[in-house]
Design a protein around this motif. Structure first.
Motif, PDB file in Angstrom:
ATOM      1  N   THR A   1       2.200   0.508 -11.226  1.00 46.41           N
ATOM      2  CA  THR A   1       2.053   0.954  -9.839  1.00 46.41           C
ATOM      3  C   THR A   1       0.932   0.210  -9.119  1.00 46.41           C
ATOM      4  N   ARG A   2       0.041  -0.429  -9.867  1.00 48.62           N
ATOM      5  CA  ARG A   2      -1.067  -1.158  -9.259  1.00 48.62           C
ATOM      6  C   ARG A   2      -1.062  -2.584  -9.802  1.00 48.62           C
ATOM      7  N   LEU A   3      -1.071  -3.565  -8.918  1.00 45.28           N
ATOM      8  CA  LEU A   3      -1.006  -4.969  -9.311  1.00 45.28           C
ATOM      9  C   LEU A   3      -2.130  -5.753  -8.637  1.00 45.28           C
ATOM     10  N   PRO A   4      -2.939  -6.472  -9.425  1.00 42.83           N
ATOM     11  CA  PRO A   4      -3.987  -7.307  -8.822  1.00 42.83           C
ATOM     12  C   PRO A   4      -3.365  -8.501  -8.084  1.00 42.83           C
ATOM     13  N   LEU A   5      -3.936  -8.835  -6.957  1.00 45.86           N
ATOM     14  CA  LEU A   5      -3.520 -10.007  -6.180  1.00 45.86           C
ATOM     15  C   LEU A   5      -4.645 -11.034  -6.236  1.00 45.86           C
TER      16      LEU A   5
ATOM     17  N   LEU B   1      -2.726  -4.247  -5.091  1.00 44.07           N
ATOM     18  CA  LEU B   1      -1.581  -3.735  -4.345  1.00 44.07           C
ATOM     19  C   LEU B   1      -1.033  -2.498  -5.038  1.00 44.07           C
ATOM     20  N   HIS B   2      -0.996  -1.391  -4.296  1.00 42.64           N
ATOM     21  CA  HIS B   2      -0.476  -0.143  -4.840  1.00 42.64           C
ATOM     22  C   HIS B   2       0.965   0.046  -4.376  1.00 42.64           C
ATOM     23  N   ALA B   3       1.842   0.428  -5.299  1.00 43.14           N
ATOM     24  CA  ALA B   3       3.259   0.591  -4.969  1.00 43.14           C
ATOM     25  C   ALA B   3       3.467   1.614  -3.866  1.00 43.14           C
ATOM     26  N   ARG B   4       2.645   2.632  -3.810  1.00 48.03           N
ATOM     27  CA  ARG B   4       2.793   3.657  -2.768  1.00 48.03           C
ATOM     28  C   ARG B   4       2.479   3.071  -1.391  1.00 48.03           C
TER      29      ARG B   4
ATOM     30  N   ALA C   1      -3.249  -6.653   4.620  1.00 53.27           N
ATOM     31  CA  ALA C   1      -3.699  -5.463   5.344  1.00 53.27           C
ATOM     32  C   ALA C   1      -3.543  -4.185   4.537  1.00 53.27           C
ATOM     33  N   ILE C   2      -2.681  -4.195   3.528  1.00 50.94           N
ATOM     34  CA  ILE C   2      -2.438  -2.957   2.768  1.00 50.94           C
ATOM     35  C   ILE C   2      -3.050  -2.980   1.367  1.00 50.94           C
ATOM     36  N   VAL C   3      -3.629  -4.116   0.976  1.00 49.21           N
ATOM     37  CA  VAL C   3      -4.232  -4.150  -0.366  1.00 49.21           C
ATOM     38  C   VAL C   3      -5.533  -3.354  -0.385  1.00 49.21           C
ATOM     39  N   ARG C   4      -5.844  -2.836  -1.529  1.00 50.52           N
ATOM     40  CA  ARG C   4      -7.070  -2.060  -1.697  1.00 50.52           C
ATOM     41  C   ARG C   4      -8.180  -2.936  -2.276  1.00 50.52           C
ATOM     42  N   GLU C   5      -9.410  -2.546  -1.986  1.00 55.65           N
ATOM     43  CA  GLU C   5     -10.573  -3.295  -2.472  1.00 55.65           C
ATOM     44  C   GLU C   5     -10.609  -3.225  -4.005  1.00 55.65           C
TER      45      GLU C   5
END
Length: 423
Positions: A238-242, A254-257, A277-281
């Motif tokens: 559900t969480r993938l590093p970019l 990047l979170h799948a939700r 814009a939607i990726v998390r820190e």
């Protein structure tokens, strides 16, 4: 034959002294064998006798010294009276030896074996029953016992003996208790592993349980948004590093939700999504972080995912809340997990093991005790012990286990055949 009433008094005194000896012996056994955990629970339930028992066993040296002092006093007094009684009854030089034999038998049966047997079978009940008189005895004998302790400690120090501090830590005592109950059948293997996993958390660091960077599924942020969305939605994670440019340069997670929400807002068209814009820190943690500290950090930040870096800031792997929980409860699989058979039974007492299987998982699965201080994986353990990268077909015997290298790719051991074997 007339009854000599002058002998009744000494006989009754001997019986009374034997009863006191039995009291001291049983008290010593019950107060040293009682479960401190159960007594503590009784004290919390407002049991006054339990509070006295805890007070007594908190000073084990003083308690033991007082009981031994009392026991020796009554035994010596009983022996002297018995000798005098038999001398009056029988006369002659043999009366002393007869008195010694009789007294030895009486003390052994009625003042040692019998009370200690009962105390061992009912330690808490016996300890609670005798707590009040024993506490009085300890306080009365305290000055004498204190002087004896000072003499004993002084002599032991002169002999170079260590007399301060416990040998085992509280955690070690818990481990020993859990292992003992498991061997006795009181704790099943799964429960033993879970309890041991909780105790192990403080001894592990995140690099012991992390997913190695080689196994991390990462995505290049420079790829088209539609490709990123498709790959993320088909991933079991559900969480993938970019990353940008090179894998070490992680710019976000990047979170799948979040991706699903963005696609919903764009009428299901992933090509128009602004991925950045939607990726998390990203959250980076040192590889030396203790697992228990990381668990607390996850709870405080309400996060489930962290990237692990070394002292130079290089990416080493990632750790999740699920990884920590699996150290306690074992492998957790859901409907999206990809099942990986890391340990396959091949024959009786023989298994095929993937090289990347953690040593802790192998120990837990097969109930072994392979060391994991110098290596994390089974392949790493073989390389560490062999001091070289083995060739295919080589066989090693370490720590009571036979390791045979089945597959090797480049410099990596990918599969081994393991079986129990004496060193």
């Amino acid at each position: 034959m007339s009854l000599d009433w002058s002998l009744i008094g000494p006989a009754l005194m001997i019986i009374g002294l034997l009863m006191l000896s039995a009291f001291f012996s049983g008290s010593e056994t019950s107060l040293t064998a009682t479960s401190r955990a159960r007594i503590l629970q009784l004290e919390r339930d407002k049991n006054p006798d339990a509070a006295r028992v805890n007070l007594l066993i908190s000073d084990g040296e003083g308690l033991l010294g007082s009981l031994l002092l009392g026991n020796n006093l009554v035994n010596i007094a009983a022996s002297m009276l018995t000798g005098q009684l038999f001398a009056r009854m029988l006369g002659g030089e043999h009366s002393v030896w007869i008195a010694t034999a009789v007294m030895t038998a009486l003390v052994l049966v009625f003042a040692e074996v019998m009370p200690k047997t009962y105390a061992l079978s009912n330690p808490e009940r016996f300890a609670l029953f005798v707590s009040r008189p024993v506490l009085v005895i300890v306080r009365v004998f305290a000055p004498i016992v204190g002087a004896v302790q000072a003499i004993v400690r002084g002599v032991l120090r002169l002999l170079g003996a260590r007399v301060e501090g416990p040998v085992l830590s509280a955690h070690d005592e818990l481990r020993g208790t859990i292992a003992l109950h498991h061997e006795d059948g009181g704790v099943v293997k799964n429960d033993r592993d879970m309890l041991g996993g909780v105790l192990d958390l403080r001894e592990l660091t995140v690099d012991d349980i992390m997913v190695h960077r080689k196994s991390i599924h990462m995505i290049d942020v420079e790829r088209p948004a539609a490709e990123i969305a498709q790959e993320a939605l088909h991933s079991p994670h559900t969480r993938l590093p970019l990353y940008q440019g090179e894998p070490d340069n992680i710019i976000g997670v990047l979170h799948a939700r979040d991706l699903a929400r963005a696609m919903h807002d764009n009428d299901g068209d992933p090509s128009t999504i602004d991925i950045r814009a939607i990726v998390r820190e990203p959250w980076f943690v040192p590889e030396t972080t203790e697992v228990l500290d990381q668990l607390n950090a996850f709870r405080e930040k309400r996060e489930h995912f962290a990237l692990v870096v070394d002292e130079y800031g290089a990416l080493m792997g990632l750790v999740t809340l699920e990884d920590i929980l699996e150290e306690i409860v074992g492998a957790i699989e859901d409907e999206h997990d990809i099942a990986v058979e890391g340990i396959k039974p091949e024959a009786e007492s023989t298994w095929l093991v993937d090289g990347v299987v953690p040593i802790r998982d192998l120990n837990r699965a097969l109930d072994w005790h392979l060391p994991d201080e110098e290596a994390v994986t089974v392949a790493g353990l073989v390389i560490h012990e062999a001091r070289t990268i083995p060739e295919r077909g080589q066989v090693f015997h370490f720590h009571g286990v036979r390791f045979e290298v089945v597959e090797r790719r480049r410099n990596q051991i990918t599969q081994l055949r393991v079986s129990a074997s004496p060193d």
